[in-house]
Design a protein around this motif. Structure first.
Motif, PDB file in Angstrom:
ATOM      1  N   VAL A  44      -1.596  44.914   3.483  1.00 26.30           N
ATOM      2  CA  VAL A  44      -0.983  43.848   4.273  1.00 26.30           C
ATOM      3  C   VAL A  44      -1.951  42.672   4.383  1.00 26.30           C
ATOM      4  N   TYR A  56       3.592  42.399  11.410  1.00 28.41           N
ATOM      5  CA  TYR A  56       4.153  43.367  10.463  1.00 28.41           C
ATOM      6  C   TYR A  56       4.490  44.671  11.168  1.00 28.41           C
ATOM      7  N   LEU A  65       8.205  41.654   7.889  1.00 26.32           N
ATOM      8  CA  LEU A  65       7.054  40.763   7.822  1.00 26.32           C
ATOM      9  C   LEU A  65       7.471  39.389   8.328  1.00 26.32           C
ATOM     10  N   GLY A 192       6.986  39.553   0.898  1.00 24.70           N
ATOM     11  CA  GLY A 192       6.831  39.240   2.319  1.00 24.70           C
ATOM     12  C   GLY A 192       7.304  37.835   2.615  1.00 24.70           C
TER      13      GLY A 192
END
Length: 216
Positions: A44, A56, A65, A192
């Motif tokens: 991440v 997240y 996200l 994302g």
């Protein structure tokens, strides 16, 4: 010669089956081998000054996200725009034919953001970016892939053929883009939200059923 009605019925059924099969598009994953992915392959990347849980979550198989256009970059030394993305690790590549698959959901209001990247290239930082502008999905800014994407789940596939310098993008199993990449480099997949021109104050995407494939 007397023709038999059963023969004609069989022939008609056969031709009907052949016609039906010819109309069914091949699945984009046909001919590919699925690779193993675990949570250890998901890195991440989020604004450096907030905790991961502030941008997240992973609940019931869904990666959620989000990021704000006023957020900091993902590192203290980066000059890039705000992002909360997952970088797939362990499968960086410089050759071959690779494919990313996932199902995505973008809530209404999110715009000016990249939701998926094929990172790396000879002439640019990325080979492919799939973005959201005003409810439409685009390849960078020039090609509209799908309109009216908000508030619905969609299947997404991108195939990157390094040797042929080619990128193909499929939405819900239908090919929407077939064009040039940006040359060979060290490549990997990301998904994302990553702010682009005209980014909305708040950006969010959700992803599930993430898969990675390679053609051998």
């Amino acid at each position: 010669m007397v023709s038999h009605p059963i023969f004609h019925q069989t022939l008609v059924l056969f031709l009907l089956c052949v016609t039906t099969l010819s109309l069914v598009a091949a699945d984009p994953t046909d001919g590919f081998t699925q690779l193993s992915l675990t949570s250890s392959n998901f890195q991440v990347q989020k604004p450096y000054d907030v905790s991961q849980g502030d941008r997240y979550t992973f609940i019931n198989g869904v990666h959620r996200l989000w990021v704000y256009n006023s957020d900091k970059p993902h590192t203290t030394t980066s000059q890039t725009a705000p992002r909360t993305e997952i970088r797939i690790t362990g499968y960086d590549y410089t050759s071959g034919v690779w494919q990313f698959e996932g199902h995505f959901y973008v809530p209404s209001g999110t715009t000016g953001t990249c939701i998926q990247q094929v990172f790396g290239g000879a002439t640019h930082a990325t080979t492919s970016q799939t973005r959201v502008y005003g409810g439409s999905l685009t390849h960078y800014q020039s090609t509209t892939l799908q309109q009216n994407i908000y508030n619905k789940w969609h299947r997404f596939n991108v195939i990157h053929d390094v040797g042929a310098n080619n990128v193909k993008i499929y939405i819900d199993g239908i090919r929407k883009f077939n064009g040039n990449g940006r040359g060979a480099g060290v490549h990997y997949m990301k998904f994302g939200v990553y702010a682009q021109e005209g980014a909305s104050p708040y950006m969010e995407s959700r992803w599930r059923d993430i898969k990675l494939f390679r053609r051998y």
